[in-house]
Design a protein around this motif. Structure first.
Motif, short mmCIF file in Angstrom:
data_model
loop_
_atom_site.label_atom_id
_atom_site.label_comp_id
_atom_site.label_asym_id
_atom_site.label_seq_id
_atom_site.Cartn_x
_atom_site.Cartn_y
_atom_site.Cartn_z
N THR A 242 80.87 37.16 -76.39
CA THR A 242 81.47 37.65 -75.16
C THR A 242 82.40 38.79 -75.52
OG1 THR A 242 82.54 36.89 -73.12
CG2 THR A 242 83.48 36.08 -75.18
N SER A 243 82.73 39.63 -74.57
CA SER A 243 83.51 40.81 -74.93
C SER A 243 85.01 40.51 -75.00
CB SER A 243 83.28 41.93 -73.92
OG SER A 243 84.22 41.84 -72.87
N GLU A 244 85.73 41.39 -75.65
CA GLU A 244 87.18 41.20 -75.78
C GLU A 244 87.88 41.30 -74.43
OE1 GLU A 244 88.84 44.25 -78.32
OE2 GLU A 244 87.51 45.79 -77.53
N PHE A 265 82.16 34.62 -80.67
CA PHE A 265 82.30 35.95 -81.29
C PHE A 265 82.76 36.93 -80.22
CE2 PHE A 265 80.28 36.15 -85.62
CZ PHE A 265 80.20 34.77 -85.80
N VAL A 266 83.84 37.61 -80.52
CA VAL A 266 84.41 38.51 -79.54
C VAL A 266 83.94 39.94 -79.83
CG1 VAL A 266 86.56 39.42 -78.59
CG2 VAL A 266 86.38 37.00 -79.17
N VAL A 267 83.23 40.50 -78.89
CA VAL A 267 82.58 41.80 -79.11
C VAL A 267 83.49 42.92 -78.60
CG1 VAL A 267 80.51 43.16 -78.60
CG2 VAL A 267 80.35 40.66 -78.80
N LYS A 268 83.53 43.99 -79.36
CA LYS A 268 84.40 45.13 -79.03
C LYS A 268 83.94 45.84 -77.76
CE LYS A 268 87.46 46.19 -82.54
NZ LYS A 268 88.28 45.07 -82.07
N CYS A 269 84.91 46.42 -77.08
CA CYS A 269 84.65 47.19 -75.85
C CYS A 269 85.02 48.65 -76.08
CB CYS A 269 85.51 46.66 -74.71
SG CYS A 269 85.03 45.02 -74.16
N ASP A 270 84.51 49.51 -75.20
CA ASP A 270 84.95 50.89 -75.23
C ASP A 270 86.29 51.01 -74.50
OD1 ASP A 270 84.49 51.00 -72.49
OD2 ASP A 270 82.58 52.05 -72.67
#
Lengths: 550, 550
Positions: A242-244, A265-270
């Motif tokens: 999932t995203s941060e 798992f924390v996925v990076k964002c723009d």
């Protein structure tokens, strides 16, 4: 606490409870809508009744309780109508703030304590009035604090009927109409998502966090059906993504389900708060290398703080490639599917395995009204059913596939569908679309205003996709300061200090928070169709007024 | 379907929606309470308004919406009041049964479908009326079908106010009064359980199944706190214990939490449905021998079918000896704590680590109203908190320990406390006790009646402890038949056949189920204080009438 002359309220306090006339008078002083009073035609009287010697035992089902029940409920309704009127009245406060200890000690005789002996109905009506007085008007045009806001009269009517019907969603037997309404509304929402006829299932849940929990539960079950009976003990190390910027309920679900927050798992964002698909993919690869088994990805359509939409098509491609369950948390953004103008922002949602969508947010349904949609028919039932014989008897005289309660992780389940069904009837899909467009226009107006003002700074420079607008107020004392730790330290205190004053004065409410490296900033939300441009102007002026001297 | 002349109802159907006067007329024919009508004093008119050219957009917040909002809501309230009146009217049907396909096809023009264009308010009022017409009156004195029943006028008032307040339990910021009410009501319930000042915590949950899920979650966490972050992967094989008569939500919780239903050890009960403590102990020993780690025991106070109370003191001794979390599922039986006469049946509950107690069952609060009580303060918070910064900002101006939302596995949470708080005020603890005594007196009356009738047979020969009474109806064709497979086969069909006819006629509702080796039997529940002895007589006569020819 500052006392505002334009909002003085006369409340008949506990111990001072007086016959109805005085109570009615004190109400009339407040707002225009309060002029609406009811009197039972049987009474042929316009005066409110005195309930100081009447008790709940005198109400229906007492054989002589019919008239007094009518008068009591109409007195309550006049209190509630007055509240509705005040809610929409811009000169009325959003809240009348008191600290917890003040409310607990009792204010003007408002006592929260419960006793052994019954209280009379006059006192109960005073208590109802006080409960509203010391609460927060979440439907006020200047309540920008939460994703859920507004006070929809049809939604309110729907809740009132639901309360009178007082039933339970587990079987067709005791909820024939509501069970069918649930099917019809869910079908309609599935169409909006873009699922074709023949696929699609779902359930109303007590909030989006529980919907998200369901989605992880289903994804785990479809991959490892034995988990239902044998648990996680024999499974490999499951991980999800999932995203941060996503909602914390994904981590809560992992904790509850026995997966563990460390396996999220924390996925990076723009910089706009959107998940970066390449980062998702590399996260998945890393997890696999570490011997973990990825099974689930949550993409967010409308993040909580920025209102960002993850790139759903790209996420769907990654999920397809790695054979992962794709969930879309559209708790907040789902409402945009109702708008022809904005629904394109959710392109790709039709590829999701499941979708969370909370009509109590952008669609203005009274809380609670939240939905989980599941693409695969029958999976909810299979995952959750235990076939309790006392409830789901197979030998009933009707088609028991309508006994949908075993799809749920609950047993008893509140009827959340009726208010939404009634609102949808009242507005039509097109009216709903227009309502949502209006909220996004307000956000655009705020964004444009902020662009022109030197005393504010945007957190995201790009035009908002949803109705969230995030910004800092920069007081004159910080205006010329160079970026750096000292400025950050001081700026971090600005929003909380303004908010504290704002709560005390009570004329507007907006939320703030830090986010990762960004210090405390305001987040403005538009989900209330009542809000107009003048309210946006008021908000900015008020923040500047309260924060100018900091 | 048989049409009963004493209950003929004229409903203005969709497409036939007519101005208010006709609508009001059709209502007046039905029940005494329907004479109560409201007219806004501003109108100086007693006629109901015609809403056929009025739409939801004309209501508040429309600048001219004040009067029409008042009239619309008062028209709705008169429909609801009529429904309340009919609910308590013994000559009125409990339900007007239709099969799912009949309702879906549209009855007398009642259409459930949603369209793109808005519908007028006249149509919505007709829809509201039809929704109630085709529903089930769960507050009817002859609705014996479910553990939740009744229609408490004060509870209804509480729900109406809750809907108008339309807020959320996560923070003191937006629910100051309700957060404090929750604290006070939970404290009061903890006192009833017998916990001393200084211990005790809790939370309102969306139903007893979720409360039970919390209890297992907490028990797992306190034993293995690392489960929150690392999941079940590294834990030993956890097992829990519950009786064969306990609610299925314990198994559902095990499935959801990743423990697995096969790791729920089902403990034998005696013939009254009470868990046998020796069996619990030997189960625990067996589990240990098999290398499993027992951590949790659920004892039931008021089982779903028999209404049995597990021997809590004995269970507490076993739990203490083996250091296990003792949960008491008093979802159904908790209400008895309000009665001085009956609270002794829950002796030992004060030794529980956690308690589920649903005021929407025996205490008659509108659904949903369910509570989890936890003895150890702070544990809920520690187990569930994730400290989302956008919601639980630590730098607020008030005491943020009142932001209790992080104790929850939900995020948004409906306000379920207010109706209970208001009902408790209205009845006083003593009035509540009397109400519950009345329900149990009805059960005793039914039990005694059954003892004297030859055409009925009790499932349990001993006097009921709670308000559940379980029995078979023995039609003349089975009266002389010896026990055995053939009698069982035929008796198994009796209850469903009677129930099917009962649903079609709609004058009474009672549930049935098989239980292990026992074939289908009726389960009568008394949780509605409106029910009188004449209703019990009616039930038995009606069953005999419907089943006589089988």
């Amino acid at each position: 606490m500052q006392s505002l002359p334009d909002n003085s309220e006369v409340i008949v306090a506990r111990g001072q409870a007086k016959p109805g006339f005085m109570r009615a008078e004190s109400t009339e002083a407040i707002s225009p809508a309060e002029n609406i009073k009811f009197s039972p035609t049987l009474d042929n009287s316009c005066k409110a009744k005195d309930f100081s010697s009447v008790y709940s035992k005198d109400l229906l089902p007492h054989p002589d309780g019919e008239k007094v029940t009518g008068s009591f409920l109409q007195e309550l309704v006049s209190i509630l109508l007055a509240y509705v009127g005040k809610t929409f009245d811009r000169s009325s406060k959003v809240l009348d703030f008191h600290h917890p200890h003040q409310l607990k000690e009792g204010l003007e005789g408002f006592s929260l304590e419960l006793s052994d002996q019954p209280e009379n109905l006059e006192q109960l009506l005073v208590d109802c009035r006080d409960t509203l007085k010391y609460g927060v008007k979440t439907g006020h045009p200047r309540f920008f604090n939460q994703l859920s806001s507004g006070l929809d009269v049809i939604g309110l009517a729907g809740e009132w009927l639901t309360a009178a019907a007082n039933t339970n969603m587990f079987t067709f037997e005791i909820s024939p109409v509501f069970i069918l309404m649930e099917e019809i509304v869910l079908r309609k929402m599935q169409e909006k998502v873009g699922w074709v006829e023949g696929e699609g299932d779902g359930i109303f849940c007590p909030g989006g966090s529980i919907s998200n929990l369901y989605s992880v539960l289903l994804a785990r079950y479809i991959r490892f059906p034995e988990v239902k009976t044998r648990g996680m003990a024999d499974l490999p190390k499951l991980v999800l993504f999932t995203s941060e910027h996503s909602h914390y309920s994904i981590k809560k679900a992992a904790a509850v389900l026995g997966i563990g927050t460390a396996n999220v798992f924390v996925v990076k964002c723009d910089e706009r708060g959107k998940m970066i698909p390449d980062q998702l993919e590399s996260s998945i690869m890393r997890a696999k290398t570490a011997g973990c088994v990825p099974f689930y990805v949550n993409a967010t359509a409308g993040t909580t703080v920025y209102g960002a939409f993850d790139p759903l098509l790209d996420v769907a491609d990654v999920c397809a490639k790695h054979n992962l369950w794709m969930h879309v948390d559209a708790a907040w953004g789902g409402g945009l599917l109702m708008s022809k103008r904005h629904r394109g922002k959710l392109r790709g949602i039709e590829r999701a395995s499941s979708v969370t969508w909370n009509p109590h947010k952008m669609m203005g349904a009274p809380l609670q009204c939240a939905v989980l949609l599941v693409r695969k028919k029958g999976l909810l039932q299979e995952c959750n059913q235990l076939k309790a014989e006392y409830l789901f008897q197979p030998d009933k005289q009707y088609d028991v596939s309508y006994d949908t309660g075993d799809k749920s992780i609950q047993c008893g389940r509140h009827v959340d569908v009726f208010k939404l069904w009634l609102m949808w009837k009242a507005k039509g899909s097109e009216g709903y679309g227009a309502q949502i467009n209006r909220c996004l226009e307000n956000a655009e107006y705020l964004f444009n205003s902020l662009c022109t003002r030197a005393d504010f700074e945007l957190v995201c420079k790009s035009k908002p996709e949803h109705s969230n607008v995030c910004f800092w107020y920069i007081p004159p004392s910080l205006a010329g300061m160079p970026p750096g730790l000292e400025r950050d330290r001081r700026l971090h205190q600005v929003a909380p200090e303004i908010k504290a004053k704002m709560m005390e004065e009570g004329m507007v409410m907006i939320s703030y928070q830090p986010l990762r490296e960004k210090v405390n900033f305001f987040r403005c939300i538009f989900s209330n169709p009542v809000t107009r441009k003048e309210d946006v102007d008021f908000l900015l002026d008020e923040i500047a007024r309260l924060g100018h001297g900091l």
